[in-house]
Design a protein around this motif. Sequence first.
Motif, PDB file in Angstrom:
ATOM      1  N   SER A 429      50.866  53.814  48.035  1.00  7.07           N
ATOM      2  CA  SER A 429      51.738  54.287  46.966  1.00  7.07           C
ATOM      3  C   SER A 429      51.337  53.538  45.695  1.00  7.07           C
ATOM      4  N   TRP A 430      51.768  54.045  44.545  1.00  7.73           N
ATOM      5  CA  TRP A 430      51.453  53.342  43.304  1.00  7.73           C
ATOM      6  C   TRP A 430      52.181  52.002  43.245  1.00  7.73           C
ATOM      7  N   GLY A 431      53.308  51.904  43.947  1.00  3.48           N
ATOM      8  CA  GLY A 431      53.988  50.615  44.046  1.00  3.48           C
ATOM      9  C   GLY A 431      53.143  49.597  44.779  1.00  3.48           C
ATOM     10  N   GLU A 432      52.530  50.026  45.884  1.00  2.74           N
ATOM     11  CA  GLU A 432      51.635  49.146  46.646  1.00  2.74           C
ATOM     12  C   GLU A 432      50.387  48.808  45.829  1.00  2.74           C
ATOM     13  N   TRP A 433      49.900  49.788  45.088  1.00  3.82           N
ATOM     14  CA  TRP A 433      48.731  49.557  44.232  1.00  3.82           C
ATOM     15  C   TRP A 433      49.026  48.463  43.208  1.00  3.82           C
ATOM     16  N   GLY A 434      50.247  48.426  42.714  1.00  2.00           N
ATOM     17  CA  GLY A 434      50.637  47.377  41.780  1.00  2.00           C
ATOM     18  C   GLY A 434      50.548  46.000  42.416  1.00  2.00           C
ATOM     19  N   TYR A 435      50.915  45.909  43.693  1.00  2.00           N
ATOM     20  CA  TYR A 435      50.815  44.623  44.399  1.00  2.00           C
ATOM     21  C   TYR A 435      49.346  44.243  44.661  1.00  2.00           C
ATOM     22  N   ILE A 436      48.507  45.233  44.920  1.00  2.82           N
ATOM     23  CA  ILE A 436      47.074  44.949  45.065  1.00  2.82           C
ATOM     24  C   ILE A 436      46.541  44.345  43.775  1.00  2.82           C
ATOM     25  N   ASP A 437      46.947  44.939  42.665  1.00  2.00           N
ATOM     26  CA  ASP A 437      46.574  44.434  41.336  1.00  2.00           C
ATOM     27  C   ASP A 437      46.976  42.961  41.170  1.00  2.00           C
ATOM     28  N   LYS A 438      48.219  42.666  41.544  1.00  2.00           N
ATOM     29  CA  LYS A 438      48.726  41.292  41.395  1.00  2.00           C
ATOM     30  C   LYS A 438      47.991  40.320  42.308  1.00  2.00           C
ATOM     31  N   LEU A 439      47.694  40.752  43.526  1.00  2.00           N
ATOM     32  CA  LEU A 439      46.974  39.890  44.467  1.00  2.00           C
ATOM     33  C   LEU A 439      45.554  39.599  43.983  1.00  2.00           C
ATOM     34  N   VAL A 440      44.887  40.616  43.474  1.00  2.00           N
ATOM     35  CA  VAL A 440      43.525  40.429  42.962  1.00  2.00           C
ATOM     36  C   VAL A 440      43.535  39.448  41.791  1.00  2.00           C
ATOM     37  N   GLU A 441      44.488  39.626  40.883  1.00  2.00           N
ATOM     38  CA  GLU A 441      44.598  38.732  39.722  1.00  2.00           C
ATOM     39  C   GLU A 441      44.880  37.295  40.164  1.00  2.00           C
ATOM     40  N   LEU A 442      45.747  37.146  41.158  1.00  2.00           N
ATOM     41  CA  LEU A 442      46.066  35.810  41.658  1.00  2.00           C
ATOM     42  C   LEU A 442      44.850  35.165  42.318  1.00  2.00           C
ATOM     43  N   LEU A 443      44.145  35.931  43.169  1.00  2.00           N
ATOM     44  CA  LEU A 443      42.946  35.415  43.832  1.00  2.00           C
ATOM     45  C   LEU A 443      41.894  35.007  42.827  1.00  2.00           C
ATOM     46  N   HIS A 444      41.739  35.817  41.800  1.00  2.00           N
ATOM     47  CA  HIS A 444      40.777  35.519  40.740  1.00  2.00           C
ATOM     48  C   HIS A 444      41.117  34.174  40.100  1.00  2.00           C
ATOM     49  N   GLY A 445      42.416  33.960  39.836  1.00  2.00           N
ATOM     50  CA  GLY A 445      42.850  32.701  39.225  1.00  2.00           C
ATOM     51  C   GLY A 445      42.666  31.515  40.142  1.00  2.00           C
ATOM     52  N   ILE A 446      42.958  31.689  41.436  1.00  2.00           N
ATOM     53  CA  ILE A 446      42.792  30.601  42.409  1.00  2.00           C
ATOM     54  C   ILE A 446      41.337  30.177  42.498  1.00  2.00           C
ATOM     55  N   ILE A 447      40.448  31.166  42.559  1.00  2.00           N
ATOM     56  CA  ILE A 447      39.012  30.886  42.674  1.00  2.00           C
ATOM     57  C   ILE A 447      38.500  30.163  41.438  1.00  2.00           C
ATOM     58  N   GLU A 448      38.963  30.589  40.262  1.00  2.00           N
ATOM     59  CA  GLU A 448      38.516  29.964  39.017  1.00  2.00           C
ATOM     60  C   GLU A 448      38.958  28.502  38.925  1.00  2.00           C
ATOM     61  N   SER A 449      40.107  28.205  39.496  1.00  2.00           N
ATOM     62  CA  SER A 449      40.656  26.843  39.353  1.00  2.00           C
ATOM     63  C   SER A 449      40.358  25.937  40.550  1.00  2.00           C
ATOM     64  N   THR A 450      39.710  26.492  41.582  1.00  2.00           N
ATOM     65  CA  THR A 450      39.445  25.712  42.794  1.00  2.00           C
ATOM     66  C   THR A 450      37.951  25.581  43.028  1.00  2.00           C
ATOM     67  N   PRO A 451      37.412  24.367  43.057  1.00  2.00           N
ATOM     68  CA  PRO A 451      35.986  24.186  43.345  1.00  2.00           C
ATOM     69  C   PRO A 451      35.692  24.542  44.804  1.00  2.00           C
ATOM     70  N   GLY A 452      34.448  24.913  45.057  1.00  2.00           N
ATOM     71  CA  GLY A 452      34.070  25.230  46.430  1.00  2.00           C
ATOM     72  C   GLY A 452      33.603  26.666  46.566  1.00  2.00           C
ATOM     73  N   ASN A 453      33.568  27.124  47.800  1.00  2.00           N
ATOM     74  CA  ASN A 453      33.053  28.443  48.133  1.00  2.00           C
ATOM     75  C   ASN A 453      34.136  29.514  47.924  1.00  2.00           C
ATOM     76  N   PRO A 454      33.924  30.462  46.982  1.00  2.00           N
ATOM     77  CA  PRO A 454      34.926  31.510  46.736  1.00  2.00           C
ATOM     78  C   PRO A 454      35.234  32.329  47.984  1.00  2.00           C
ATOM     79  N   ARG A 455      34.204  32.582  48.794  1.00  2.00           N
ATOM     80  CA  ARG A 455      34.419  33.390  49.996  1.00  2.00           C
ATOM     81  C   ARG A 455      35.391  32.703  50.949  1.00  2.00           C
ATOM     82  N   ALA A 456      35.286  31.370  51.058  1.00  2.00           N
ATOM     83  CA  ALA A 456      36.159  30.634  51.970  1.00  2.00           C
ATOM     84  C   ALA A 456      37.618  30.797  51.552  1.00  2.00           C
TER      85      ALA A 456
END
Length: 559
Positions: A429-456
Amino acid sequence: METQIDATVEKDSFYKKKALFEKALYKGEITNGGYVVKGDLSGIQSFIFNIPSKHASMYLKGRSAYLQLLSEVVARYVHDKLVGESMDFSQAVIYKGGGNFLLYYEDELIYEKIESLQAEIDKVLYEAHHEGLYLALAGVRYEKGYQATLNQRLQILKKRKFSGLSHHNLFEPYEKAERRPISGEKRIDNCGQEEVAGFYESFKKLAEEYIKAEAISFKSVKGGAGNYNSWDGVFDAFEQQVEFDNAHAEPYRMVNRIDVRSFDDLAKNSEGAEKLALLKVDVDNMGDLFSDKSLKQTQEISDALGFFFEEYLNTIIDEFKGDVELYNEEGKKVDIKENVRRIYTVYSGGDDAFLVGPWNVMVELASRLHQEFDAFAPKSAEISLSASLTIIDKNYPVIQAAETAENWLHLAKHRDGKNAICLFGEVFSWGEWGYIDKLVELLHGIIESTPGNPRAIIRKVEGTTSAFRKITNNINRHDELKMQSVYKLMYYVRHLKSGKNELAEIYKNIILDGFLRPDSFASENAHGLTKQVNVNYMIVPVACRLAEFYQRKMGKHDL
C-alpha cells in the motif's frame, strides 16, 4: 530557448482543474439522442517495446510519439468520413488520449458508415503493421447504459481482429520485409549484420522532431495513397498530414522534452548502483469513474486527467532536474549537462504514464507522483493511483523490463483496494511505501554515521525480518498482537550501535498502524466499507535492498 515554468501559474491551474474535476463527478443526467463513436487501439505495449537495445531511448520515444499521433490521425480520419467539413473536429471530440477516442454526433445515420470504416482502418493498419496494431471502432446510440454497450461491442471486435479484410489479404505471404515489416522485424544482410527495417527506422527521425516540437498541426489531405515506408506514409493513407511548429500549428499537450537521450548515461548518473528504474503508473477504477456520466461530465473528467498527466507532470519532472555526466561508448566521460531533466518520458497521457530514469530518482518520483495525485483526485470518488517500479541493470533488455513492469502493475491493481505500488514483485500500500521510504532514509543515516562495513549494518537490520514477520502474521491471520514477538523484535534491534531508537519507533508505528489502525493499510469500497488489507512484512527486506543499492557501484559482485 527553453521555456521556464512558473510554479505559481501551474499550482493555480492545478486547483482550478481539481475543482472542475470534483464538480464533474456529481451524478449527471443522460438524455437520449445522438450517436457516440469510440476507437480503441490495442497492441500498444508490444509495439512500443519491441526494439533493439542500441539507441533504445530514441526508438522508444519515436514509437510512443507515433502511437499518440496515430490515435488522433485515425480519429480525424473517422470524423472526416462521417461528417466531412460540416462539423469541426474539436466539436465532436469528447475525449482522446491513451490510444482511445470518443466522438459524438447528433445524426444517427452515421451508424451505416461504421462497418465500412472499420474495414478501411483494418486495411491500412494490416498493411503497415501486419497483426501488430489493431484499432476497434464501434458506435452506439447515446442513451443510459451506452458505455457498457459500447465496450461490449469493442470487445467482440477485438476477438475478431481484421475480420473486415478478405481471406486473401490475411493469408498473403510477405515478399518484401522492407516494405511491410512485422513490428520490430529485422532482416539479415549478406554480411550477417542485422538491419532494422526502414519503416521502423523512421521512428527515430520522428523522435528527433517530436521532442523539439512546441506545437503540432493536423491537415486533411484528400486521396492519400500511403506508401508504408515511413510513419508519415501511414498517416497519408489515412488522408492526414502532421506538421511540427508551422505558422498555423495548434498547441498540443504533451510531456515531450528529453534532455538526456541515452539510458546508459541515465544509469551512470544514479546514486550508488548504476541502475535504471521503470515507473509505470495508472489510475484505478476508470470504468466506475465514467459510469452514468453525461458526455459533458465525461469530457470534463478526461480533461482533468489530461491536465495532470500531460501538463502538470512536466512541473513534477522539472523538480528532479540535476547535473548529468555524459559518456561515450567506451565509458569515458565526454561532457556534463547542468540542471537538466533526469527523467525520460516514454509516454504520458490519458490516465497513465511510463517513465524511465536513474533508479534513486525514480524511487523519489514514485512517492511524489502519488502525493500529487492524491491531492488532485476528489475525495468524493473512489479514485486512486497504482504503480510498478522495476529496477534493472542498464544492459537489461528493454522489452523484458517492460513486460515485468506491466506484470507488476497488474499485481498492484489486483490488490484488494488497489491504490498500491509493486517493487521486486512485492505489493505495498502507499502507506507501507511511506515506511519503506523512512527505513531507507534511516539506514542511509546510520551507515553514514557508523564506521565499518555498510553491508554488515544492513544485514543486522534485515535480520529482524523473521521476528517482524511473526508479528504481522499474527495481526493478519488472527487479529492479535503477541507482545512476546514484539520483545524479540526489539532484542534484535538492540544490536545496532546507532539508530536503534529510531528503528524501534518505525517498527512500533507500523505495528500500531496494522493492528490498531488497519485503515492505514486499507481503502474504502464503493459502499464506504473498509477493506482490510494485510500488512506486508517485506517492508523490511525491500528497504534493506534499496539501502544497499545506495552503497554500491556496479561491479562483478554487484547485486
